[in-house]
Design an enzyme around this catalytic site. Structure first.
Site, short mmCIF file in Angstrom:
data_model
loop_
_atom_site.label_atom_id
_atom_site.label_comp_id
_atom_site.label_asym_id
_atom_site.label_seq_id
_atom_site.Cartn_x
_atom_site.Cartn_y
_atom_site.Cartn_z
N TYR A 93 0.76 -1.32 -0.07
CA TYR A 93 0.57 -0.07 -0.38
C TYR A 93 0.73 0.98 -0.07
CZ TYR A 93 -3.61 -3.80 1.00
OH TYR A 93 -5.02 -4.74 0.57
N ASN A 116 -12.86 -1.09 -5.39
CA ASN A 116 -12.55 -1.69 -6.45
C ASN A 116 -13.76 -2.06 -7.02
OD1 ASN A 116 -11.43 -2.01 -8.85
ND2 ASN A 116 -9.99 -3.19 -7.97
N CYS A 124 -6.51 -5.53 -8.22
CA CYS A 124 -6.06 -4.93 -6.02
C CYS A 124 -5.61 -5.78 -5.52
CB CYS A 124 -7.78 -4.56 -5.35
SG CYS A 124 -8.80 -5.22 -5.76
N HIS A 125 -5.77 -7.36 -6.07
CA HIS A 125 -5.51 -8.70 -5.21
C HIS A 125 -3.59 -8.69 -4.88
CE1 HIS A 125 -5.24 -9.56 -9.23
NE2 HIS A 125 -4.39 -10.51 -9.27
N GLU A 151 -1.27 -16.70 -10.14
CA GLU A 151 -0.32 -15.41 -10.66
C GLU A 151 0.84 -16.06 -10.88
OE1 GLU A 151 -0.67 -11.53 -10.54
OE2 GLU A 151 -2.75 -11.77 -10.84
#
Length: 155
Positions: A93, A116, A124-125, A151
């Site tokens: 953040y 979001n 945002c993850h 990912e």
């Protein structure tokens, strides 16, 4: 007119909404649609569903569908920065706050992240706590973990 459609994914049945040719919302299983819309698979929603399927298969990044999230100017700035986080990487953040010129704005970035309306497509993850830990996620930490595993961020 606003339209929505649902797509089966490894994390459950995901809903996506579209208006005027751009995706406006995505919501997770177990959450009610955040918008009122007609159930209809438009060409944009079909492309979004196909790209989401590719994402979960490990072969789609970045997304190439038009997005139109609704939010304040600050939220828009945060969400634009989130879209710059490469697939398979994370940011804190604090790093997002610094990137948008608000070095003391980590908490505000967290609030914008929470609002979001198009998670996954606006990733945002990929934002984690300063200590490297997974922090809150609208779909739940288990979903955030699955997305990051997809990912290759987590093993």
């Amino acid at each position: 007119m606003r339209y929505m459609f649902y797509y089966q994914t490894p994390i459950g049945n995901i809903g996506i909404a579209e208006e005027n040719g751009a995706v406006t919302n995505l919501w997770f299983p177990g959450f009610p649609p955040p918008v009122v819309a007609d159930l209809w698979e438009t060409p944009v929603l079909k492309r979004a569903g196909k790209q989401l399927t590719g994402y979960f298969a490990g072969g789609r990044h970045p997304f190439t569908i038009p997005l139109a999230p609704e939010g304040t100017a600050f939220m828009q700035e945060v969400w634009a920065q989130l879209q710059k986080i490469p697939y398979g990487e994370t940011r804190t953040y604090q790093e997002i706050a610094v990137a948008i010129g608000k070095k003391n704005g980590a908490r505000a970035v967290g609030m914008a992240n929470n609002k979001n309306p198009i998670p996954i497509l606006i990733p945002c993850h990929r934002v984690i706590g300063r200590n490297g830990k997974l922090t809150g996620y609208r779909g739940g930490l288990a979903v955030k973990e699955k997305l990051l595993r997809c990912e290759g961020v987590l093993r």
